[in-house]
Every structure is written in structure tokens, then in C-alpha cells.
Design an enzyme around this catalytic site. Sequence first.
Site, PDB file in Angstrom:
ATOM      1  N   SER A  12       0.830  -1.212   0.000  1.00 18.37           N
ATOM      2  CA  SER A  12       0.000   0.000   0.000  1.00 18.37           C
ATOM      3  C   SER A  12       0.861   1.256   0.000  1.00 18.37           C
ATOM      4  O   SER A  12       0.565   2.241  -0.688  1.00 18.37           O
ATOM      5  CB  SER A  12      -0.927  -0.002   1.221  1.00 18.37           C
ATOM      6  OG  SER A  12      -1.629   1.208   1.334  1.00 18.37           O
ATOM      7  N   GLY A  17       2.195   6.054  -0.319  1.00 20.66           N
ATOM      8  CA  GLY A  17       3.132   6.646   0.621  1.00 20.66           C
ATOM      9  C   GLY A  17       2.614   6.525   2.041  1.00 20.66           C
ATOM     10  O   GLY A  17       1.508   6.021   2.275  1.00 20.66           O
ATOM     11  N   GLN A  20       0.204   8.501   7.774  1.00 20.34           N
ATOM     12  CA  GLN A  20       0.287   8.804   9.207  1.00 20.34           C
ATOM     13  C   GLN A  20       1.747   8.791   9.655  1.00 20.34           C
ATOM     14  O   GLN A  20       2.410   7.762   9.578  1.00 20.34           O
ATOM     15  CB  GLN A  20      -0.518   7.782  10.007  1.00 20.34           C
ATOM     16  CG  GLN A  20      -0.549   8.087  11.503  1.00 20.34           C
ATOM     17  CD  GLN A  20      -1.364   7.050  12.271  1.00 20.34           C
ATOM     18  OE1 GLN A  20      -1.854   6.083  11.703  1.00 20.34           O
ATOM     19  NE2 GLN A  20      -1.492   7.258  13.573  1.00 20.34           N
ATOM     20  N   GLY A  36       5.037   3.701  15.933  1.00 20.68           N
ATOM     21  CA  GLY A  36       4.950   3.523  14.486  1.00 20.68           C
ATOM     22  C   GLY A  36       5.921   2.498  13.946  1.00 20.68           C
ATOM     23  O   GLY A  36       6.308   2.575  12.777  1.00 20.68           O
ATOM     24  N   GLU A  37       6.296   1.510  14.765  1.00 17.89           N
ATOM     25  CA  GLU A  37       7.287   0.524  14.306  1.00 17.89           C
ATOM     26  C   GLU A  37       6.775  -0.262  13.105  1.00 17.89           C
ATOM     27  O   GLU A  37       7.535  -0.557  12.175  1.00 17.89           O
ATOM     28  CB  GLU A  37       7.644  -0.433  15.446  1.00 17.89           C
ATOM     29  CG  GLU A  37       8.715  -1.447  15.041  1.00 17.89           C
ATOM     30  CD  GLU A  37       9.093  -2.390  16.159  1.00 17.89           C
ATOM     31  OE1 GLU A  37       9.919  -3.290  15.915  1.00 17.89           O
ATOM     32  OE2 GLU A  37       8.559  -2.243  17.277  1.00 17.89           O
ATOM     33  N   ARG A  39       4.683   0.705  10.767  1.00 20.90           N
ATOM     34  CA  ARG A  39       4.766   1.567   9.584  1.00 20.90           C
ATOM     35  C   ARG A  39       6.214   1.720   9.126  1.00 20.90           C
ATOM     36  O   ARG A  39       6.515   1.734   7.935  1.00 20.90           O
ATOM     37  CB  ARG A  39       4.159   2.934   9.909  1.00 20.90           C
ATOM     38  CG  ARG A  39       2.639   2.980   9.857  1.00 20.90           C
ATOM     39  CD  ARG A  39       2.088   4.214  10.532  1.00 20.90           C
ATOM     40  NE  ARG A  39       2.041   4.042  11.991  1.00 20.90           N
ATOM     41  CZ  ARG A  39       2.051   5.041  12.845  1.00 20.90           C
ATOM     42  NH1 ARG A  39       2.152   6.286  12.422  1.00 20.90           N
ATOM     43  NH2 ARG A  39       1.988   4.806  14.134  1.00 20.90           N
ATOM     44  N   GLU A  70       0.197   2.894  22.069  1.00 16.44           N
ATOM     45  CA  GLU A  70       0.031   2.643  20.634  1.00 16.44           C
ATOM     46  C   GLU A  70      -0.122   1.144  20.382  1.00 16.44           C
ATOM     47  O   GLU A  70      -0.923   0.710  19.552  1.00 16.44           O
ATOM     48  CB  GLU A  70       1.226   3.170  19.839  1.00 16.44           C
ATOM     49  CG  GLU A  70       0.930   3.125  18.346  1.00 16.44           C
ATOM     50  CD  GLU A  70       2.170   3.065  17.471  1.00 16.44           C
ATOM     51  OE1 GLU A  70       2.071   3.564  16.345  1.00 16.44           O
ATOM     52  OE2 GLU A  70       3.185   2.513  17.879  1.00 16.44           O
ATOM     53  N   ASN A  71       0.623   0.331  21.122  1.00 13.28           N
ATOM     54  CA  ASN A  71       0.531  -1.111  20.956  1.00 13.28           C
ATOM     55  C   ASN A  71      -0.873  -1.598  21.293  1.00 13.28           C
ATOM     56  O   ASN A  71      -1.446  -2.442  20.605  1.00 13.28           O
ATOM     57  CB  ASN A  71       1.558  -1.808  21.858  1.00 13.28           C
ATOM     58  CG  ASN A  71       1.658  -3.288  21.561  1.00 13.28           C
ATOM     59  OD1 ASN A  71       1.694  -3.695  20.409  1.00 13.28           O
ATOM     60  ND2 ASN A  71       1.690  -4.100  22.603  1.00 13.28           N
ATOM     61  N   ARG A  74      -3.576  -0.961  18.554  1.00 12.94           N
ATOM     62  CA  ARG A  74      -3.500  -1.679  17.284  1.00 12.94           C
ATOM     63  C   ARG A  74      -4.721  -2.575  17.120  1.00 12.94           C
ATOM     64  O   ARG A  74      -5.102  -3.307  18.021  1.00 12.94           O
ATOM     65  CB  ARG A  74      -2.241  -2.547  17.225  1.00 12.94           C
ATOM     66  CG  ARG A  74      -0.988  -1.817  16.851  1.00 12.94           C
ATOM     67  CD  ARG A  74       0.221  -2.703  17.044  1.00 12.94           C
ATOM     68  NE  ARG A  74      -0.006  -4.048  16.503  1.00 12.94           N
ATOM     69  CZ  ARG A  74       0.670  -5.119  16.907  1.00 12.94           C
ATOM     70  NH1 ARG A  74       1.551  -5.028  17.871  1.00 12.94           N
ATOM     71  NH2 ARG A  74       0.431  -6.296  16.364  1.00 12.94           N
TER      72      ARG A  74
END
Length: 240
Positions: A12, A17, A20, A36-37, A39, A70-71, A74
Site C-alpha cells: 500500500s 506513501g 500517518q 509507528g514501528e 509503519r 500505541e501497541n 493496534r
Amino acid sequence: MNESSIAELAASLKTTGLIQPVIVRQTPDGFQLIAGERRWRAAKVAGLSTIPAIIRDVNSFEQAQMALIENIQREDLNPIDRAESYRSLINQLGLTQAELAGRLGEDRSSIANHLRLLELAEPVRNLIRDQKISLGHAKLLAGITNPAEQERLSNLVVDQQLSVRALEQMLQATTTDQPPAKDQPKLSAHIQDLERSISRQLGMKVQLRSARKGAGKLVISYASLDQFDELMMRLNVETE
């Protein structure tokens, strides 16, 4: 992290690109990734040389907090990993379940239900991780104290493809079929009226037992963990 999902995201990113940005903090040696690992990994697979990033001025403690949150947020996180993340946040930040719920914008009962999953037998937790039994099944199994019985029932769910409702009915039938205790004294009409009144108000089965004059015990039976949480809220009891 699931490598196939990273590959899908990478495909994707080659087209659209990275929309986020990742979050980083500046260190003497450069920049350290905070959030953001997934990403970042997908961008490497996609062959991107640069990606957008937001620089945050945070200390190590705040960095750990942001990474854990963040984890948790998800979408592909399984219930056991989510529960372990909740526990890590509670332990590291010294929070109560209610405080954690407020920070994450979630219901306290949802966090409590997830944390109870960590008390399940390890084979049952593995079935949850592998998505062989659902969160609904797991919440019912967490109400069983015997690890061997948890494992037996979880295997039954998998082998017979039992729905959550079917498992709930099975557990209710098991409770109903239990023989009454021997030599149990007959309850007075007053005690029976009290039981009915309390049961009606709580919406749960209630048993009153007098041991001696002025002393005894009140037993409240709940059918699910959600009902248990409702009872704790009505009693204004804070469960950690």
C-alpha cells in the site's frame, strides 16, 4: 508482528506513501522511534528512503507509555497481548484500572475483563492467541477457577465449534444441576422473602445463610463477568 500484514502495508505504501507519521524523539546519536514501528518496517520493505515523522520532546518514561498505548490501540492485537499491555501500563505507571480506562478512553469493565484472561491456564491463553476461541468464550472460561476444567471446556469449544451462547448455557446447566448441600436447615419465611427481595433488586441469585444469632453469610451468584462488574459498580467496590 505479523510479517504478512507488514508486506500488505508495504504494498500500500508503494502506491500511496505513508500518510500517518511515525513519532520519534531526538537523542545525542540521532532519533529514536517511539511509535509507528509497523509503519517504519513496512516503509523499509517498500524501499522508501524517507518517511514523515513527528518529533516529540519526551523522557524515557513518557516514551515507554506512548509505545505501550500505541501497541494497545493496534486493531490486530489479540486479547491476551492486549491484556499483557494493560498490565504493563498499570505496573509501570502505578495506575488503577479506572485511571487506565480514563487515559485510554475505554470502559473499566473492558480492561478488567481482559486482565482476568491472564489468570487462565496457559493452554487456554494459547487458544485465544491463535484465535481458536473468541473473547466471548474466554470471558466465560475466566469465571472458572479450576485450570483443568478451563482447558477441558476450551478444547470442547474448539472440537465442537461451540458458540458463546452454547458455552454459557452449558455452564448454567452445570451450576443448576449441582445437588443441594446435605443437612441444610429449612429457611424461615422471613429469610426466603429477603432472598427474593434482594435477588429481584440485584437481578442475580442470592442465598442467605444464618450461622448463629446475628451472624451468617450472604452469597450472590453471577452468571458472567459482565454481571460481576455490574455488581461491583452497584456496591461501589473498586477492583484493581
